[in-house]
Design an enzyme around this catalytic site. Structure first.
Site, mmCIF file in Angstrom:
data_model
loop_
_atom_site.group_PDB
_atom_site.id
_atom_site.type_symbol
_atom_site.label_atom_id
_atom_site.label_comp_id
_atom_site.label_asym_id
_atom_site.label_seq_id
_atom_site.Cartn_x
_atom_site.Cartn_y
_atom_site.Cartn_z
ATOM 1 N N SER A 198 0.637 -1.207 0.144
ATOM 2 C CA SER A 198 -0.130 -0.247 -0.543
ATOM 3 C C SER A 198 0.826 1.198 -0.025
ATOM 4 O O SER A 198 1.773 1.277 0.359
ATOM 5 C CB SER A 198 -1.054 -0.158 1.337
ATOM 6 O OG SER A 198 -1.644 1.512 1.190
ATOM 7 N N TYR A 248 -1.893 -1.699 10.404
ATOM 8 C CA TYR A 248 -2.595 -1.651 9.342
ATOM 9 C C TYR A 248 -1.150 -0.736 8.981
ATOM 10 O O TYR A 248 -0.226 -1.649 7.985
ATOM 11 C CB TYR A 248 -3.757 -0.630 7.983
ATOM 12 C CG TYR A 248 -3.615 -0.750 6.890
ATOM 13 C CD1 TYR A 248 -4.153 -2.594 6.195
ATOM 14 C CD2 TYR A 248 -3.144 0.139 6.347
ATOM 15 C CE1 TYR A 248 -4.338 -2.322 4.655
ATOM 16 C CE2 TYR A 248 -3.484 -0.419 4.543
ATOM 17 C CZ TYR A 248 -3.525 -0.729 3.870
ATOM 18 O OH TYR A 248 -3.868 -1.451 2.221
HETATM 19 P P1 NAD Z 1 -10.685 -6.542 -0.099
HETATM 20 O O1 NAD Z 1 -11.533 -5.440 1.290
HETATM 21 O O2 NAD Z 1 -11.772 -6.085 -1.211
HETATM 22 O O3 NAD Z 1 -11.058 -7.992 -0.405
HETATM 23 C C1 NAD Z 1 -10.152 -8.600 -1.344
HETATM 24 C C2 NAD Z 1 -10.675 -10.604 -1.348
HETATM 25 O O4 NAD Z 1 -10.265 -10.633 -0.082
HETATM 26 C C3 NAD Z 1 -12.174 -10.315 -0.907
HETATM 27 O O5 NAD Z 1 -12.980 -10.963 -1.453
HETATM 28 C C4 NAD Z 1 -11.953 -10.612 1.093
HETATM 29 O O6 NAD Z 1 -12.706 -11.860 0.589
HETATM 30 C C5 NAD Z 1 -10.322 -11.210 0.731
HETATM 31 N N1 NAD Z 1 -10.147 -11.444 2.027
HETATM 32 C C6 NAD Z 1 -10.147 -10.928 2.595
HETATM 33 N N2 NAD Z 1 -9.483 -11.896 3.999
HETATM 34 C C7 NAD Z 1 -8.377 -12.936 3.845
HETATM 35 C C8 NAD Z 1 -8.490 -13.557 4.399
HETATM 36 N N3 NAD Z 1 -7.813 -13.757 5.490
HETATM 37 N N4 NAD Z 1 -8.121 -14.937 3.742
HETATM 38 C C9 NAD Z 1 -8.165 -15.143 2.181
HETATM 39 N N5 NAD Z 1 -9.199 -13.944 1.404
HETATM 40 C C10 NAD Z 1 -9.622 -12.762 2.245
HETATM 41 O O7 NAD Z 1 -9.637 -5.788 -0.891
HETATM 42 P P2 NAD Z 1 -9.151 -4.685 -1.532
HETATM 43 O O8 NAD Z 1 -9.463 -3.598 -2.076
HETATM 44 O O9 NAD Z 1 -9.112 -5.894 -2.639
HETATM 45 O O10 NAD Z 1 -7.213 -4.804 -1.830
HETATM 46 C C11 NAD Z 1 -6.025 -6.100 -1.724
HETATM 47 C C12 NAD Z 1 -5.265 -5.940 -0.898
HETATM 48 O O11 NAD Z 1 -4.591 -4.234 -1.658
HETATM 49 C C13 NAD Z 1 -5.387 -5.875 -0.308
HETATM 50 O O12 NAD Z 1 -4.233 -6.093 0.627
HETATM 51 C C14 NAD Z 1 -5.383 -4.217 0.688
HETATM 52 O O13 NAD Z 1 -4.197 -3.893 1.724
HETATM 53 C C15 NAD Z 1 -4.306 -3.584 -0.199
HETATM 54 N N6 NAD Z 1 -4.752 -2.289 -0.771
HETATM 55 C C16 NAD Z 1 -6.010 -2.077 -1.060
HETATM 56 C C17 NAD Z 1 -6.372 -0.264 -1.193
HETATM 57 C C18 NAD Z 1 -8.065 -0.171 -1.623
HETATM 58 O O14 NAD Z 1 -7.734 0.813 -1.315
HETATM 59 N N7 NAD Z 1 -8.768 -1.174 -1.816
HETATM 60 C C19 NAD Z 1 -5.295 0.815 -1.452
HETATM 61 C C20 NAD Z 1 -3.757 -0.064 -0.891
HETATM 62 C C21 NAD Z 1 -3.872 -1.392 -0.887
#
Ligand code: NAD
Length: 259
Positions: free
Chosen positions: A137, A150
């Site tokens: 991130s 986080y």
């Molecule tokens: P999200 O909350 O939409 O989750 C994506 C998927 O991960 C979901 O289907 C969820 O069920 C699954 N998941 C959650 N916990 C899990 C676990 N313990 N084991 C297996 N699957 C699990 O998240 P996202 O926004 O798609 O984020 C994906 C990655 O990107 C994460 O690592 C997040 O920290 C990072 N990220 C996201 C953002 C943002 O703005 N969305 C920004 C920076 C980084």
């Protein structure tokens, strides 16, 4: 019958991971996803017949063992691991964070990456090389008030990435971190709502503040993240390892703008 590289994406049934999965499928790769949400896994299977999937929580060592048994059962190998699954964790001042929420965030956002990587590496070595991408991130580059667990995990992922790049480089395995800014979608909407509640101000104010954190003054699309992941794991990224690359329109800071 697909013959392309074999990819495993954690948290790949929805959100950014799902978009990464679709991008790899478009390139002809063979894609396996895991996700802790059984409903998301079921709809992923229904909507994308060529994908294979396991319901698994990456923070659970036994689930991860089942995941890798499933992966090997389907494909008998691995070329690319995308450690994508992660949770936002609590939005609260340090003294208000429940230790259970702290531990859950570390369990998913850090332990889970380790549990998957330790089983992926022997497969990547057997394949004669490969690639690991850790989705971190822009919080890995800055302090981020009210998001302590986080942010600590995402900084840790950079050390995880650089150390693995050194250990695995001699085995032709490249390891990089991709660091998205705020990605448009339901997850960031939830983060904004929780931040607004914690600060007692309208969600719209927090959304504008988040947009202003980036020089491009915009949120990122999941496809932008997927484009960097597919680039890094392709021949175009053949000499790129140990890097933490932002997809964030250039974050200027993550401080809240509030005292
Ligand atoms: P999200 O909350 O939409 O989750 C994506 C998927 O991960 C979901 O289907 C969820 O069920 C699954 N998941 C959650 N916990 C899990 C676990 N313990 N084991 C297996 N699957 C699990 O998240 P996202 O926004 O798609 O984020 C994906 C990655 O990107 C994460 O690592 C997040 O920290 C990072 N990220 C996201 C953002 C943002 O703005 N969305 C920004 C920076 C980084």
């Amino acid at each position: 019958m697909r013959e392309g590289p074999i990819v495993l994406i954690t948290g790949g049934a929805s959100g950014i991971g799902r978009t990464i999965a679709e991008s790899f499928l478009e390139l002809g790769h063979r894609v396996h996803v895991c996700d802790s949400d059984p409903a998301a896994v079921a709809s992923c299977r229904d909507e994308i017949p060529e994908i294979t999937a396991t319901t698994a929580d990456i923070s659970d060592v036994d689930d991860v063992a089942v995941l890798f048994d499933d992966l090997v059962g389907h494909y008998n190998g691995l070329d690319i691991l995308v450690n994508n699954a992660g949770i936002a964790g609590p939005t609260a001042a340090v003294e208000d964070i429940d230790p259970a929420d702290w531990q859950r965030t570390i369990a998913v956002d850090l332990n889970g990456q380790f549990y998957c990587t330790r089983l992926a590496v022997p497969l990547l070595k057997s394949a004669g090389g490969g690639s690991i991408v850790n989705i971190a991130s822009n919080a890995a580059f800055f302090g981020f008030p009210l998001r302590l667990p986080y942010t600590a995990c995402k900084w840790a992922l950079i050390g995880f990435t650089k150390t693995l790049a050194m250990e695995l480089g001699p085995h032709a395995i490249r390891v990089n971190a991709v660091c998205p800014g705020s990605v448009a979608g339901p997850r960031i909407d939830g983060v904004i709502e929780r931040d607004a509640a914690a600060r007692g101000c309208p969600a719209g104010d927090i959304a504008s503040l988040y947009r202003r954190q980036s020089s491009l003054r915009t949120f990122v699309e999941a496809r932008d993240v997927a484009n960097l992941v597919t680039f890094l794991t392709s021949e175009h990224g053949a000499r790129i390892s140990g890097q933490a690359l932002g997809v964030d329109g250039h974050t200027e800071n993550l401080s809240s703008g509030f005292d």
